[in-house]
Design a protein around this motif. Structure first.
Motif, short mmCIF file in Angstrom:
data_model
loop_
_atom_site.label_atom_id
_atom_site.label_comp_id
_atom_site.label_asym_id
_atom_site.label_seq_id
_atom_site.Cartn_x
_atom_site.Cartn_y
_atom_site.Cartn_z
N THR A 107 27.54 -13.94 16.94
CA THR A 107 26.46 -13.78 17.90
C THR A 107 26.55 -14.95 18.86
N LEU A 108 26.67 -14.65 20.15
CA LEU A 108 26.76 -15.69 21.17
C LEU A 108 25.48 -15.70 21.99
N ASP A 109 25.05 -16.89 22.36
CA ASP A 109 23.92 -17.07 23.25
C ASP A 109 24.43 -16.86 24.66
N ALA A 110 23.94 -15.85 25.33
CA ALA A 110 24.43 -15.52 26.67
C ALA A 110 23.31 -15.65 27.69
N ASP A 111 23.67 -15.63 28.95
CA ASP A 111 22.66 -15.74 30.01
C ASP A 111 23.04 -14.85 31.18
N ASN A 112 22.09 -14.64 32.06
CA ASN A 112 22.31 -13.80 33.23
C ASN A 112 22.55 -14.61 34.50
N GLY A 113 22.55 -15.92 34.42
CA GLY A 113 22.72 -16.75 35.61
C GLY A 113 24.08 -17.38 35.68
N THR A 114 24.36 -18.00 36.80
CA THR A 114 25.60 -18.75 36.95
C THR A 114 25.45 -20.09 36.22
N ALA A 115 26.54 -20.77 35.98
CA ALA A 115 26.48 -22.07 35.29
C ALA A 115 25.58 -23.04 36.06
N ALA A 116 25.61 -22.99 37.38
CA ALA A 116 24.82 -23.90 38.20
C ALA A 116 23.33 -23.56 38.18
N SER A 117 22.98 -22.33 37.80
CA SER A 117 21.57 -21.92 37.84
C SER A 117 20.74 -22.57 36.74
N GLY A 121 20.38 -18.48 27.56
CA GLY A 121 19.77 -17.79 26.44
C GLY A 121 18.93 -16.58 26.76
N THR A 122 19.29 -15.80 27.77
CA THR A 122 18.48 -14.63 28.10
C THR A 122 18.77 -13.44 27.19
N HIS A 123 19.96 -13.41 26.57
CA HIS A 123 20.29 -12.29 25.68
C HIS A 123 21.41 -12.71 24.73
N ASN A 124 21.63 -11.87 23.73
CA ASN A 124 22.71 -12.09 22.78
C ASN A 124 23.89 -11.22 23.14
N GLU A 125 25.06 -11.74 22.88
CA GLU A 125 26.29 -10.98 23.04
C GLU A 125 27.00 -11.05 21.69
N MET A 144 23.49 -5.40 24.68
CA MET A 144 22.48 -4.55 25.30
C MET A 144 21.59 -5.39 26.20
N LYS A 145 22.01 -6.63 26.45
CA LYS A 145 21.27 -7.58 27.30
C LYS A 145 19.87 -7.85 26.76
N ASP A 146 19.77 -7.95 25.43
CA ASP A 146 18.49 -8.28 24.80
C ASP A 146 18.74 -9.18 23.59
N LYS A 147 17.68 -9.53 22.90
CA LYS A 147 17.78 -10.34 21.69
C LYS A 147 17.16 -9.62 20.50
N LYS A 148 17.08 -8.29 20.58
CA LYS A 148 16.44 -7.50 19.52
C LYS A 148 17.34 -7.42 18.28
N ALA A 149 16.71 -7.56 17.13
CA ALA A 149 17.44 -7.42 15.87
C ALA A 149 18.00 -6.01 15.71
N GLU A 150 17.32 -5.02 16.28
CA GLU A 150 17.77 -3.63 16.18
C GLU A 150 19.13 -3.43 16.86
N THR A 151 19.40 -4.19 17.92
CA THR A 151 20.68 -4.07 18.63
C THR A 151 21.82 -4.48 17.72
N LYS A 152 21.64 -5.60 17.04
CA LYS A 152 22.66 -6.08 16.10
C LYS A 152 22.84 -5.09 14.96
N GLN A 153 21.74 -4.56 14.43
CA GLN A 153 21.83 -3.61 13.32
C GLN A 153 22.51 -2.31 13.76
N GLN A 154 22.29 -1.89 15.01
CA GLN A 154 22.96 -0.69 15.52
C GLN A 154 24.47 -0.92 15.56
N LEU A 155 24.89 -2.10 16.03
CA LEU A 155 26.31 -2.42 16.07
C LEU A 155 26.91 -2.42 14.66
#
Length: 165
Positions: A107-117, A121-125, A144-155
């Motif tokens: 599980t990686l901590d991901a974001d929706n912004g550029t490095a400079a922004s 931590g906006t979502h998990n990848e 799924m661009k979220d941090k929901k436990a259900e997303t991980k369980q679906q995968l």
């Protein structure tokens, strides 16, 4: 649910990856037998777009890109930490067996912004790294661009339904 077939040839050189320019070192490669096909059990209306013998993109029921599947030939000492995308942090790692082989789920901590922004931590990848019996690595990237436990369980549920036909 529909069954989608994905032909994944595992001979030859590695292709580029959707989220990372990193490829295994040439001296870490091994020859791997060809896997004739992988069968996935996806939710209805999801689709796989085959890009090459070793890469396919995954789209959800809204036709939104949610990840990819890549096959690479590497030695058994493959280290995901050296493969992970730049500017990402591993926040969780777990290992379990699935019908296709040994799976390490990162599980990686991901974001929706550029490095400079400064946005973080906006979502998990998720990256599922599957070591098959023939020492080939299958990587499934998923978000799924979220941090929901259900997303991980679906995968995890989908990973348990992958099989070689």
């Amino acid at each position: 649910m529909i069954i989608a077939m994905l032909l994944v040839s595992l001979a030859g050189c590695a292709s580029s990856f959707a989220s990372s320019d990193r490829q295994p070192e040439s001296n870490s490669r091994v020859d791997a037998p060809v896997v004739s096909s992988l069968t996935f059990s996806w939710p209805e209306k999801w689709r796989i777009q085959v890009i090459s013998d070793k890469h396919a993109d995954i789209y959800n029921d809204n036709d939104v890109y949610i990840g990819y599947i890549s096959a690479i030939d590497v030695a058994k000492d493959f280290d995901f930490a050296q493969f992970k995308p730049n500017h990402s942090s591993i926040i969780d790692e777990e290992s379990f067996d699935i019908p296709l082989g040994e799976c390490s789920l990162y599980t990686l901590d991901a974001d929706n912004g550029t490095a400079a922004s400064g946005i973080t931590g906006t979502h998990n990848e998720y990256y599922a790294v599957i070591r098959t019996a023939n020492r080939t690595i299958l990587i499934i990237n998923w978000s799924m661009k979220d941090k929901k436990a259900e997303t991980k369980q679906q995968l995890i549920g989908l990973l348990n339904k992958i099989s070689v036909k």
